[in-house]
Design a protein around this motif. Structure first.
Motif, PDB file in Angstrom:
ATOM      1  N   PHE A 187       0.799  -1.228   0.000  1.00 61.68           N
ATOM      2  CA  PHE A 187       0.000   0.000   0.000  1.00 61.68           C
ATOM      3  C   PHE A 187       0.837   1.288   0.000  1.00 61.68           C
ATOM      4  O   PHE A 187       0.598   2.174  -0.829  1.00 61.68           O
ATOM      5  CB  PHE A 187      -0.985   0.017   1.178  1.00 61.68           C
ATOM      6  CG  PHE A 187      -1.694   1.322   1.318  1.00 61.68           C
ATOM      7  CD1 PHE A 187      -2.733   1.656   0.465  1.00 61.68           C
ATOM      8  CD2 PHE A 187      -1.290   2.262   2.268  1.00 61.68           C
ATOM      9  CE1 PHE A 187      -3.375   2.882   0.569  1.00 61.68           C
ATOM     10  CE2 PHE A 187      -1.916   3.491   2.372  1.00 61.68           C
ATOM     11  CZ  PHE A 187      -2.967   3.803   1.520  1.00 61.68           C
ATOM     12  N   PRO A 188       1.855   1.426   0.888  1.00 67.14           N
ATOM     13  CA  PRO A 188       2.612   2.689   0.882  1.00 67.14           C
ATOM     14  C   PRO A 188       3.208   3.002  -0.491  1.00 67.14           C
ATOM     15  O   PRO A 188       3.157   4.152  -0.945  1.00 67.14           O
ATOM     16  CB  PRO A 188       3.710   2.443   1.917  1.00 67.14           C
ATOM     17  CG  PRO A 188       3.115   1.444   2.856  1.00 67.14           C
ATOM     18  CD  PRO A 188       2.289   0.536   1.986  1.00 67.14           C
ATOM     19  N   PHE A 199       0.289   3.745  -3.097  1.00 70.99           N
ATOM     20  CA  PHE A 199      -0.296   5.047  -2.810  1.00 70.99           C
ATOM     21  C   PHE A 199       0.678   6.161  -3.220  1.00 70.99           C
ATOM     22  O   PHE A 199       0.262   7.206  -3.734  1.00 70.99           O
ATOM     23  CB  PHE A 199      -0.625   5.119  -1.311  1.00 70.99           C
ATOM     24  CG  PHE A 199      -1.574   6.228  -0.960  1.00 70.99           C
ATOM     25  CD1 PHE A 199      -2.511   6.695  -1.866  1.00 70.99           C
ATOM     26  CD2 PHE A 199      -1.523   6.806   0.300  1.00 70.99           C
ATOM     27  CE1 PHE A 199      -3.379   7.719  -1.528  1.00 70.99           C
ATOM     28  CE2 PHE A 199      -2.392   7.837   0.648  1.00 70.99           C
ATOM     29  CZ  PHE A 199      -3.328   8.291  -0.269  1.00 70.99           C
ATOM     30  N   ALA A 200       1.985   5.926  -3.011  1.00 70.31           N
ATOM     31  CA  ALA A 200       2.988   6.912  -3.432  1.00 70.31           C
ATOM     32  C   ALA A 200       2.958   7.064  -4.950  1.00 70.31           C
ATOM     33  O   ALA A 200       2.997   8.181  -5.477  1.00 70.31           O
ATOM     34  CB  ALA A 200       4.374   6.475  -2.966  1.00 70.31           C
ATOM     35  N   THR A 225      -0.141   8.992  -5.946  1.00 72.43           N
ATOM     36  CA  THR A 225      -0.034  10.407  -5.595  1.00 72.43           C
ATOM     37  C   THR A 225       0.939  11.157  -6.498  1.00 72.43           C
ATOM     38  O   THR A 225       0.743  12.329  -6.807  1.00 72.43           O
ATOM     39  CB  THR A 225       0.387  10.543  -4.123  1.00 72.43           C
ATOM     40  OG1 THR A 225      -0.622   9.960  -3.324  1.00 72.43           O
ATOM     41  CG2 THR A 225       0.567  12.000  -3.730  1.00 72.43           C
ATOM     42  N   ASN A 236      -3.000  17.904  -2.138  1.00 73.46           N
ATOM     43  CA  ASN A 236      -3.288  18.552  -0.866  1.00 73.46           C
ATOM     44  C   ASN A 236      -4.769  18.541  -0.504  1.00 73.46           C
ATOM     45  O   ASN A 236      -5.179  19.154   0.476  1.00 73.46           O
ATOM     46  CB  ASN A 236      -2.769  19.990  -0.894  1.00 73.46           C
ATOM     47  CG  ASN A 236      -1.255  20.004  -0.945  1.00 73.46           C
ATOM     48  OD1 ASN A 236      -0.597  19.269  -0.210  1.00 73.46           O
ATOM     49  ND2 ASN A 236      -0.705  20.797  -1.849  1.00 73.46           N
ATOM     50  N   TYR A 249      -8.307  17.386   0.894  1.00 75.86           N
ATOM     51  CA  TYR A 249      -8.710  16.662   2.076  1.00 75.86           C
ATOM     52  C   TYR A 249     -10.187  16.396   1.982  1.00 75.86           C
ATOM     53  O   TYR A 249     -10.952  17.304   1.692  1.00 75.86           O
ATOM     54  CB  TYR A 249      -8.399  17.511   3.321  1.00 75.86           C
ATOM     55  CG  TYR A 249      -8.306  16.694   4.571  1.00 75.86           C
ATOM     56  CD1 TYR A 249      -7.095  16.050   4.897  1.00 75.86           C
ATOM     57  CD2 TYR A 249      -9.390  16.562   5.421  1.00 75.86           C
ATOM     58  CE1 TYR A 249      -7.006  15.296   6.040  1.00 75.86           C
ATOM     59  CE2 TYR A 249      -9.289  15.797   6.567  1.00 75.86           C
ATOM     60  CZ  TYR A 249      -8.109  15.171   6.873  1.00 75.86           C
ATOM     61  OH  TYR A 249      -8.003  14.414   7.995  1.00 75.86           O
ATOM     62  N   PRO A 250     -10.632  15.166   2.177  1.00 65.32           N
ATOM     63  CA  PRO A 250      -9.852  13.948   2.420  1.00 65.32           C
ATOM     64  C   PRO A 250      -9.035  13.515   1.206  1.00 65.32           C
ATOM     65  O   PRO A 250      -9.406  13.839   0.079  1.00 65.32           O
ATOM     66  CB  PRO A 250     -10.937  12.914   2.725  1.00 65.32           C
ATOM     67  CG  PRO A 250     -12.162  13.419   2.053  1.00 65.32           C
ATOM     68  CD  PRO A 250     -12.078  14.901   2.104  1.00 65.32           C
ATOM     69  N   PRO A 251      -7.932  12.769   1.442  1.00 66.83           N
ATOM     70  CA  PRO A 251      -7.076  12.341   0.337  1.00 66.83           C
ATOM     71  C   PRO A 251      -7.808  11.386  -0.602  1.00 66.83           C
ATOM     72  O   PRO A 251      -8.656  10.618  -0.161  1.00 66.83           O
ATOM     73  CB  PRO A 251      -5.922  11.618   1.040  1.00 66.83           C
ATOM     74  CG  PRO A 251      -6.285  11.469   2.462  1.00 66.83           C
ATOM     75  CD  PRO A 251      -7.471  12.318   2.753  1.00 66.83           C
ATOM     76  N   TRP A 282       4.462  17.260  -1.793  1.00 69.28           N
ATOM     77  CA  TRP A 282       4.518  15.806  -1.611  1.00 69.28           C
ATOM     78  C   TRP A 282       4.400  15.057  -2.930  1.00 69.28           C
ATOM     79  O   TRP A 282       4.973  13.986  -3.101  1.00 69.28           O
ATOM     80  CB  TRP A 282       3.448  15.337  -0.628  1.00 69.28           C
ATOM     81  CG  TRP A 282       3.796  15.639   0.805  1.00 69.28           C
ATOM     82  CD1 TRP A 282       3.122  16.466   1.651  1.00 69.28           C
ATOM     83  CD2 TRP A 282       4.906  15.120   1.556  1.00 69.28           C
ATOM     84  NE1 TRP A 282       3.747  16.500   2.881  1.00 69.28           N
ATOM     85  CE2 TRP A 282       4.838  15.682   2.845  1.00 69.28           C
ATOM     86  CE3 TRP A 282       5.954  14.244   1.267  1.00 69.28           C
ATOM     87  CZ2 TRP A 282       5.766  15.400   3.859  1.00 69.28           C
ATOM     88  CZ3 TRP A 282       6.881  13.960   2.263  1.00 69.28           C
ATOM     89  CH2 TRP A 282       6.783  14.529   3.529  1.00 69.28           C
ATOM     90  N   VAL A 311       7.859  14.929  -4.272  1.00 68.31           N
ATOM     91  CA  VAL A 311       8.702  13.991  -3.525  1.00 68.31           C
ATOM     92  C   VAL A 311       8.343  12.542  -3.864  1.00 68.31           C
ATOM     93  O   VAL A 311       9.225  11.690  -4.051  1.00 68.31           O
ATOM     94  CB  VAL A 311       8.583  14.235  -2.001  1.00 68.31           C
ATOM     95  CG1 VAL A 311       9.341  13.162  -1.220  1.00 68.31           C
ATOM     96  CG2 VAL A 311       9.118  15.618  -1.642  1.00 68.31           C
ATOM     97  N   MET A 312       7.038  12.243  -3.983  1.00 66.96           N
ATOM     98  CA  MET A 312       6.641  10.869  -4.302  1.00 66.96           C
ATOM     99  C   MET A 312       7.078  10.486  -5.725  1.00 66.96           C
ATOM    100  O   MET A 312       7.454   9.345  -5.972  1.00 66.96           O
ATOM    101  CB  MET A 312       5.127  10.686  -4.133  1.00 66.96           C
ATOM    102  CG  MET A 312       4.674  10.725  -2.678  1.00 66.96           C
ATOM    103  SD  MET A 312       5.656   9.656  -1.586  1.00 66.96           S
ATOM    104  CE  MET A 312       6.144  10.783  -0.311  1.00 66.96           C
TER     105      MET A 312
END
Lengths: 311, 287
Positions: free
Chosen positions: B37-38, B41-42, B45, B54, B56-58, B251, B254-255
């Motif tokens: 998952f991490p 999801f990265a 994203t 950014n 919300y909710p993601p 982010w 970065v991802m």
């Protein structure tokens, strides 16, 4: 053949000298093959090891030169310093949060990955995938997952009406959060080693236990665990040593904070040497870490020796 | 309609076992998704626009696929340069370790010389010394040589390997001695024997060491952080971490960087899974 007629060029030369000459020639030949490695080891492993010991006995100048000889002064200072004792405590807690959890999660995944079903290689790849992820990449992903503003974890908390947690800014949660990142990153390694061990458990052993009326749990406990105990032992030792040397995830996630709650030994060495320029003190810390790693290895050997079964 | 199928109905325990197996299959899929998952999801994203990142909710999926983050990461960061540096470092270290370890392992496996045991033990002893103990003196050495911010600083300390020498020696020992003797009788020199017979036979072991060396070097963190502080000499891991450490981090960017820096190692992992496993388990199996 002793006695008789000596043959060949060795006719008049005493046997011992011939042997010595052959030895010398072999040594010279081997030396040529070993030289590249030996040069690198001497310059970047053995010399620095001695040099580090020397540095640890001195008050050093900010440029790494030797100043005042203090003998055990740096060591005495460290062992009396609350900051250093804290870094030891944090490192110990970090290992405690990480190593058992890593094995507890890795073993069931390895057992599942050892099933004989079609497409199992896909699962094996998935479960061991984090091997391919660097600690920096893992830490960056988790930094974002743990972010209080856009992170998914705090979002999930609000879904179940719990207050948000500042995972990396709350001294109570920072170390567990760094530990969770580490467990995830190391999971792949644990699965690979334990799976390799499980694949080495002989089928006949499991069958025999089944015939004797053992259930799934009985087989697991009395056949599988003893058979893979060397691998469990290996994972335990290697993870502990790895965790005690952790740096990248701390540097990225918390910089040792908040309130030194994640200031593990290696991070504190880094701060002392490259921010405070106290090379002597940092070298003494490194020596203590070295001894700690050796002791850990020895201790785990002693503990596991009792129940580890070597084939 | 009712046909007498009772005879073909699976008995209850068998049924239960089948249900159990299906449940286990399902659990395995779920676990795979949780573990991955991490990363997934990265990836998702990294393909979103800044606005959506950014939100919300993601959101789990990007509404529109946007490659802007990748372009920005490669150019602004500049990750393209970091990737080049890391390829040069990891490539040189891998090649160097293959050469030095082959040579040393050959001596240990095929030449009888006095002090062989002691020297081999010395090679193994290098594995017991944690990098932190040699870190400060090595940094001072590199500084004294004027090598800070250079490729030699990133490469030289890693050009020999106790682990690799051990791994290759174990493999070389499985090569029949008669082969070596025959080669000598045929007037084949030691050097030719190494290059024309041993090395080609040892290709699987060399692949294992090569993949292991590349992965380990590519993922290095502390050493490159210390010896390089100019932007153009940075390696990927440090470059990306420092990018994130800047204020007002994006982010999504970065991802995208994370995906780019894990891509080479993921490819190696997928193509050389067997070798990766063998490298990692060498210690566990051989004890």
């Amino acid at each position: 053949m002793s006695g008789g007629r000596p043959v060949g060029p060795a006719r008049d030369v005493p046997r011992a000298r011939v042997r010595a000459q052959a030895d010398l020639r072999a040594l010279a030949q081997a030396g040529a093959y070993l030289l590249p490695s030996l040069v690198v080891f001497c310059v970047f492993v053995f010399y620095p090891l001695v040099r580090n010991l020397e540095l640890s006995l001195y008050e050093t100048t900010p440029f790494g030169g030797l100043g005042l000889f203090t003998g055990a002064g740096n060591y005495a200072q460290l062992l009396g310093s609350p900051a250093f004792l804290n870094s030891l405590r944090v490192t110990f807690l970090f290992a405690l949060y990480t190593v058992p959890a890593g094995i507890a999660l890795g073993l069931p995944l390895a057992l599942l990955a050892n099933r004989r079903i079609r497409g199992i290689v896909v699962y094996r790849t998935a479960y061991s995938f984090t091997i391919a992820v660097s600690i920096a990449a893992a830490a960056l992903i988790w930094h974002w997952l743990l972010d209080p503003n856009v992170g998914i974890l705090d979002y999930l908390l609000t879904l179940v009406h719990l207050p948000k947690v500042g995972w990396l800014t709350d001294p109570r949660w920072a170390l567990p959060a760094v530990a969770a990142t580490t467990v995830w990153k190391d999971l792949g390694f644990n699965v690979v080693v334990l799976l390799a061990a499980l694949q080495g458990v002989p089928d006949e052993l499991v069958e025999a236990a089944r015939i004797d009326g053992a259930g799934q749990w009985g087989v697991f406990r009395s056949v599988v665990v003893p058979a893979i105990s060397p691998a469990l032992f290996f994972v335990g030792v290697v993870s502990t040593i790895g965790v005690v040397q952790s740096f990248g995830q701390i540097h990225i996630l918390t910089q040792g904070g908040p309130l030194d709650s994640t200031n593990v030994i290696v991070y504190s060495i880094y701060r002392n040497a490259f921010f405070n320029f106290r090379f002597g003190l940092a070298a003494a810390q490194a020596m203590i870490l070295f001894v700690l790693v050796l002791v850990l290895t020895g201790l785990q050997f002693a503990v596991f020796e009792r129940w580890v079964t070597y084939q | 309609m009712t046909r007498p199928i009772a005879g073909r109905l699976p008995r209850a325990p068998a049924l239960r076992r089948a249900a159990g197996r299906a449940g286990l299959d399902l659990a395995m899929v779920a676990i795979a998704l949780v573990v991955l998952f991490p990363l997934l999801f990265a990836l998702s994203t990294s393909l979103k626009t800044d606005v959506e990142v950014n939100q919300y909710p993601p959101s789990l999926w990007p509404h529109t696929i946007d490659l802007g983050n990748y372009v920005a990461a490669l150019q602004q960061a500049p990750l393209a340069r970091f990737l080049l540096n890391s390829f040069i470092q990891s490539g040189a270290v891998t090649l160097g370790q293959l050469v030095t370890a082959s040579l040393a392992a050959f001596a240990f496996a095929f030449i009888q010389f006095p002090g062989r045991q002691a020297l081999f033990f010395l090679f193994l002893a290098t594995l017991m010394i944690p990098g932190e103990v040699t870190l400060i003196p090595n940094y001072l050495t590199i500084k004294a040589l004027g090598w800070l911010n250079t490729y030699p600083a990133l490469i030289a300390p890693f050009l020999a390997t106790g682990f690799g020498t051990f791994l290759l020696r174990q493999f070389f020992l499985t090569i029949p001695r008669e082969l070596a003797d025959a080669a000598v009788i045929d007037g084949c020199s030691r050097r030719r024997f190494l290059w024309t017979i041993v090395i080609p036979l040892a290709r699987p072991a060399l692949a294992t060491l090569g993949i292991y060396a590349f992965l380990a070097t590519w993922n290095q963190y502390l050493w490159p952080l210390l010896v390089v502080n100019s932007t153009e000499m940075r390696t990927v891991q440090i470059g990306l971490a420092l990018l994130q450490a800047q204020e007002a981090v994006s982010w999504g960017l970065v991802m995208a960087g994370v995906i780019l820096i894990v891509l080479p190692t993921v490819l190696l992992f997928l193509l050389g899974y067997r070798h990766v496993v063998r490298g990692l388990t060498a210690g566990a199996v051989k004890g």
